[in-house]
Design an enzyme around this catalytic site. Structure first.
Site, mmCIF file in Angstrom:
data_model
loop_
_atom_site.group_PDB
_atom_site.id
_atom_site.type_symbol
_atom_site.label_atom_id
_atom_site.label_comp_id
_atom_site.label_asym_id
_atom_site.label_seq_id
_atom_site.Cartn_x
_atom_site.Cartn_y
_atom_site.Cartn_z
ATOM 1 N N CYS A 32 28.033 3.988 -42.353
ATOM 2 C CA CYS A 32 26.873 3.474 -41.659
ATOM 3 C C CYS A 32 27.052 2.005 -41.286
ATOM 4 C CB CYS A 32 25.732 3.550 -42.659
ATOM 5 S SG CYS A 32 24.255 4.082 -41.961
ATOM 6 N N GLU A 70 31.107 6.627 -30.391
ATOM 7 C CA GLU A 70 31.723 7.391 -31.459
ATOM 8 C C GLU A 70 30.826 8.511 -31.940
ATOM 9 O OE1 GLU A 70 34.684 4.194 -33.496
ATOM 10 O OE2 GLU A 70 32.819 4.651 -34.478
ATOM 11 N N SER A 113 16.595 10.385 -34.488
ATOM 12 C CA SER A 113 16.182 9.156 -35.171
ATOM 13 C C SER A 113 15.700 8.166 -34.122
ATOM 14 C CB SER A 113 17.372 8.568 -35.934
ATOM 15 O OG SER A 113 17.028 7.312 -36.478
ATOM 16 N N CYS A 171 21.324 -4.782 -36.498
ATOM 17 C CA CYS A 171 22.113 -3.700 -35.896
ATOM 18 C C CYS A 171 23.109 -4.283 -34.902
ATOM 19 C CB CYS A 171 21.176 -2.713 -35.198
ATOM 20 S SG CYS A 171 22.053 -1.453 -34.258
ATOM 21 N N SER A 212 12.889 4.908 -37.945
ATOM 22 C CA SER A 212 13.486 3.706 -38.545
ATOM 23 C C SER A 212 12.378 2.710 -38.837
ATOM 24 C CB SER A 212 14.507 3.110 -37.572
ATOM 25 O OG SER A 212 15.601 3.981 -37.456
ATOM 26 N N LEU A 213 11.895 2.720 -40.072
ATOM 27 C CA LEU A 213 10.742 1.890 -40.436
ATOM 28 C C LEU A 213 11.177 0.463 -40.767
ATOM 29 C CD1 LEU A 213 7.738 2.468 -40.617
ATOM 30 C CD2 LEU A 213 8.054 3.084 -43.019
ATOM 31 N N HIS A 214 11.959 0.301 -41.802
ATOM 32 C CA HIS A 214 12.635 -0.960 -42.158
ATOM 33 C C HIS A 214 11.730 -2.114 -42.601
ATOM 34 C CE1 HIS A 214 16.074 1.155 -40.753
ATOM 35 N NE2 HIS A 214 15.908 0.926 -39.476
ATOM 36 N N CYS A 245 27.113 13.162 -36.534
ATOM 37 C CA CYS A 245 26.290 12.025 -36.109
ATOM 38 C C CYS A 245 26.648 11.719 -34.653
ATOM 39 C CB CYS A 245 26.605 10.846 -37.033
ATOM 40 S SG CYS A 245 25.696 9.370 -36.622
ATOM 41 N N CYS A 279 22.493 -0.587 -26.741
ATOM 42 C CA CYS A 279 21.066 -0.332 -26.948
ATOM 43 C C CYS A 279 20.296 -1.587 -26.569
ATOM 44 C CB CYS A 279 20.785 0.038 -28.403
ATOM 45 S SG CYS A 279 19.039 0.420 -28.714
ATOM 46 N N GLY A 300 22.759 3.839 -29.963
ATOM 47 C CA GLY A 300 21.711 3.947 -28.959
ATOM 48 C C GLY A 300 20.399 4.495 -29.491
ATOM 49 N N GLU A 301 19.364 4.378 -28.664
ATOM 50 C CA GLU A 301 18.029 4.874 -29.012
ATOM 51 C C GLU A 301 17.802 6.184 -28.234
ATOM 52 O OE1 GLU A 301 15.273 4.450 -30.993
ATOM 53 O OE2 GLU A 301 14.540 6.104 -29.781
ATOM 54 N N CYS A 311 17.331 -4.570 -32.487
ATOM 55 C CA CYS A 311 16.969 -4.698 -33.903
ATOM 56 C C CYS A 311 17.926 -5.705 -34.542
ATOM 57 C CB CYS A 311 17.056 -3.335 -34.601
ATOM 58 S SG CYS A 311 15.951 -2.121 -33.857
HETATM 59 N N1 SAH Z 1 18.343 3.980 -32.427
HETATM 60 C C1 SAH Z 1 17.983 4.904 -33.413
HETATM 61 C C2 SAH Z 1 19.148 5.681 -33.995
HETATM 62 C C3 SAH Z 1 20.454 4.963 -34.212
HETATM 63 S S1 SAH Z 1 20.664 3.899 -35.563
HETATM 64 C C4 SAH Z 1 17.198 4.239 -34.517
HETATM 65 O O1 SAH Z 1 17.128 3.025 -34.540
HETATM 66 O O2 SAH Z 1 16.615 4.960 -35.317
HETATM 67 C C5 SAH Z 1 20.637 4.960 -37.014
HETATM 68 C C6 SAH Z 1 20.090 4.233 -38.253
HETATM 69 O O3 SAH Z 1 20.989 3.191 -38.729
HETATM 70 C C7 SAH Z 1 18.768 3.542 -37.947
HETATM 71 O O4 SAH Z 1 17.843 3.757 -38.990
HETATM 72 C C8 SAH Z 1 19.179 2.089 -37.887
HETATM 73 O O5 SAH Z 1 18.101 1.242 -38.092
HETATM 74 C C9 SAH Z 1 20.233 2.024 -38.991
HETATM 75 N N2 SAH Z 1 21.086 0.817 -38.939
HETATM 76 C C10 SAH Z 1 21.325 0.019 -37.884
HETATM 77 N N3 SAH Z 1 22.142 -1.002 -38.239
HETATM 78 C C11 SAH Z 1 22.443 -0.830 -39.548
HETATM 79 C C12 SAH Z 1 23.259 -1.547 -40.477
HETATM 80 N N4 SAH Z 1 23.956 -2.601 -40.109
HETATM 81 N N5 SAH Z 1 23.336 -1.072 -41.744
HETATM 82 C C13 SAH Z 1 22.653 0.046 -42.108
HETATM 83 N N6 SAH Z 1 21.894 0.763 -41.267
HETATM 84 C C14 SAH Z 1 21.769 0.336 -39.994
HETATM 85 FE FE1 SF4 Z 2 20.234 -0.322 -33.246
HETATM 86 FE FE2 SF4 Z 2 18.587 1.833 -33.220
HETATM 87 FE FE3 SF4 Z 2 17.593 -0.650 -33.058
HETATM 88 FE FE4 SF4 Z 2 18.967 0.350 -31.010
HETATM 89 S S1 SF4 Z 2 17.008 1.094 -31.791
HETATM 90 S S2 SF4 Z 2 19.144 -1.717 -31.816
HETATM 91 S S3 SF4 Z 2 20.524 1.560 -32.086
HETATM 92 S S4 SF4 Z 2 18.719 0.247 -34.821
#
Ligand code: SAH
Ligand code: SF4
Length: 361
Positions: free
Chosen positions: A338, A91, A196, A118, A218-220, A104, A111, A164-165, A115
């Site tokens: 999101c 999408e 990202s 995700c 994406s630190l988290h 976006c 992927c 995807g990454e 994570c």
């Molecule tokens: N793969 C890349 C880009 C795609 S995800 C990355 O990980 O950065 C885009 C953003 O959405 C990332 O910061 C990801 O961690 C976040 N994300 C993934 N799952 C999510 C969820 N369920 N709720 C909110 N954000 C999420």
């Molecule tokens: Fe999801 Fe990005 Fe992690 Fe892949 S790298 S699993 S798209 S948050």
């Protein structure tokens, strides 16, 4: 076999024309026709000699990915489902705002990085998108939104935050980024194009050298113990290496900053102590924070942090002088927020499942 010219950036297109005995300026003409006029039919490219148009029709094509659905939400957010073959779909989402329009974009079907919060990660990896499938998302959006070469720029910003990454599909993503920046194609400024990444350190260095667009990381989690669990690529590239790569990235573009994305997971990474650890971690780095309220999906095992917790977390960072935004939910009524984007991937590699919800931006 026919070459799909939508797969080529300017340098690759120039090489293609050299290969068929044509001058380099043809590449610029083709870029303009394809990406500014949205033209996929060689016979309509009026400033190309008829003989060249005929030659192209025998050895090349312009194949735009097929759109299988197009939905607009009450707030103007628009979502396209794009067929990438074998029953898979990704999408892209257009988010209009008063002073900009952000698209976006997805980079992979599925992927591999897994994570834990995700749903794309939960689904496993299917395949990399081609350059045509990545830039095709911009092509499709511009066409659908009625963009014209001389008219107002409707898509002013691109974020590679879809499925995807991006840095795990490096070459195809970089060719697509170059097209986004190319004045003969989309002509976006490099600060308005954001990649990202979950933190693939060597690829961050390669991106800095190949095409230093804006970078979101994406630190988290503020420490390795927690990040090892939430973002498993951290076991390979732990925080100290990731932060050093961020500093190196900014060496190339000193006036820039890194955007850190931080998903707010109730009781997991959202305490006052986590906020303090974050401040210590990023102390020496020009950065902004984007707090993303977790968007739930079935069997995720996580809950979104309460609004008050997110507000307090943001406050701790802001009072230490950081710029912090909390992402708003958009396009709820078409599931375009999101974490709610629902492409389809039939995973044929790691886990076989029926069509499931996937996470994009
Ligand atoms: N793969 C890349 C880009 C795609 S995800 C990355 O990980 O950065 C885009 C953003 O959405 C990332 O910061 C990801 O961690 C976040 N994300 C993934 N799952 C999510 C969820 N369920 N709720 C909110 N954000 C999420
Ligand atoms: Fe999801 Fe990005 Fe992690 Fe892949 S790298 S699993 S798209 S948050």
């Amino acid at each position: 076999m026919n070459t799909n010219l939508l797969n080529h950036d300017a340098a690759q297109l120039t090489a293609f024309f050299a290969g068929i005995g044509e001058k380099p300026f043809r590449a610029k003409q083709l870029l303009r026709w394809m990406h500014q006029y949205g033209e996929a039919d060689f016979s309509k490219m009026s400033d190309l000699a008829k003989s060249l148009r005929e030659k192209l029709a025998t050895c090349a094509s312009i194949e735009v990915p097929a759109v299988t659905s197009d939905a607009t939400a009450a707030d103007g957010t628009r979502k396209w489902l794009i067929d990438v073959g074998n029953g898979n779909a990704v999408e892209s989402v257009f988010i209009p705002e008063p002073n900009r329009g952000t698209l976006c974009v997805s980079s992979q079907a599925g992927c591999a990085l897994d994570c834990k919060f995700c749903s794309t990660g939960k689904q496993g990896f299917n395949r990399n998108l081609s350059t045509a499938e990545i830039i095709g998302q911009l092509w499709i959006a511009n066409k659908a939104l009625g963009a014209t070469p001389k008219g107002e720029r409707i898509v002013s910003n691109v974020v590679m935050m879809g499925m995807g990454e991006p840095l795990a599909n490096f070459d195809n993503v970089v060719a697509a980024l170059r097209l986004m920046l190319d004045d003969h194609a989309y002509g976006l400024s490099r600060r308005r194009v954001t990649v990202s990444t979950s933190g693939i350190v060597p690829a961050m260095d390669r991106l800095r050298d190949a095409c230093p667009v804006a970078l979101a990381v994406s630190l988290h989690a503020p420490n390795d113990a927690l990040r090892d669990v939430l973002v498993p690529i951290n076991r390979k590239y732990p925080l100290a290496e990731l932060l050093a790569a961020c500093t190196r990235y900014l060496d190339k573009a000193p006036r820039d900053f890194i955007t850190f994305e931080y998903v707010m997971l109730d009781g997991v990474n959202d305490s006052a102590e986590h906020a303090r650890q974050l401040l210590a971690l990023v102390r020496d780095l020009p950065c902004k924070f984007n707090l993303i309220p977790f968007n739930p999906f079935p069997k995720s095992g996580f809950k979104r942090s309460p609004g008050e917790t997110i507000r307090r977390f943001a406050e701790t960072l802001i009072s230490a002088g950081l710029v912090v935004t909390t992402r708003r939910t958009r396009g709820d009524d078409i599931d375009a927020a999101c974490g709610q984007l629902a492409g389809r991937v039939d995973d044929k590699t790691r886990r076989t499942r029926p069509a499931v919800e996937i996470q994009t931006c």
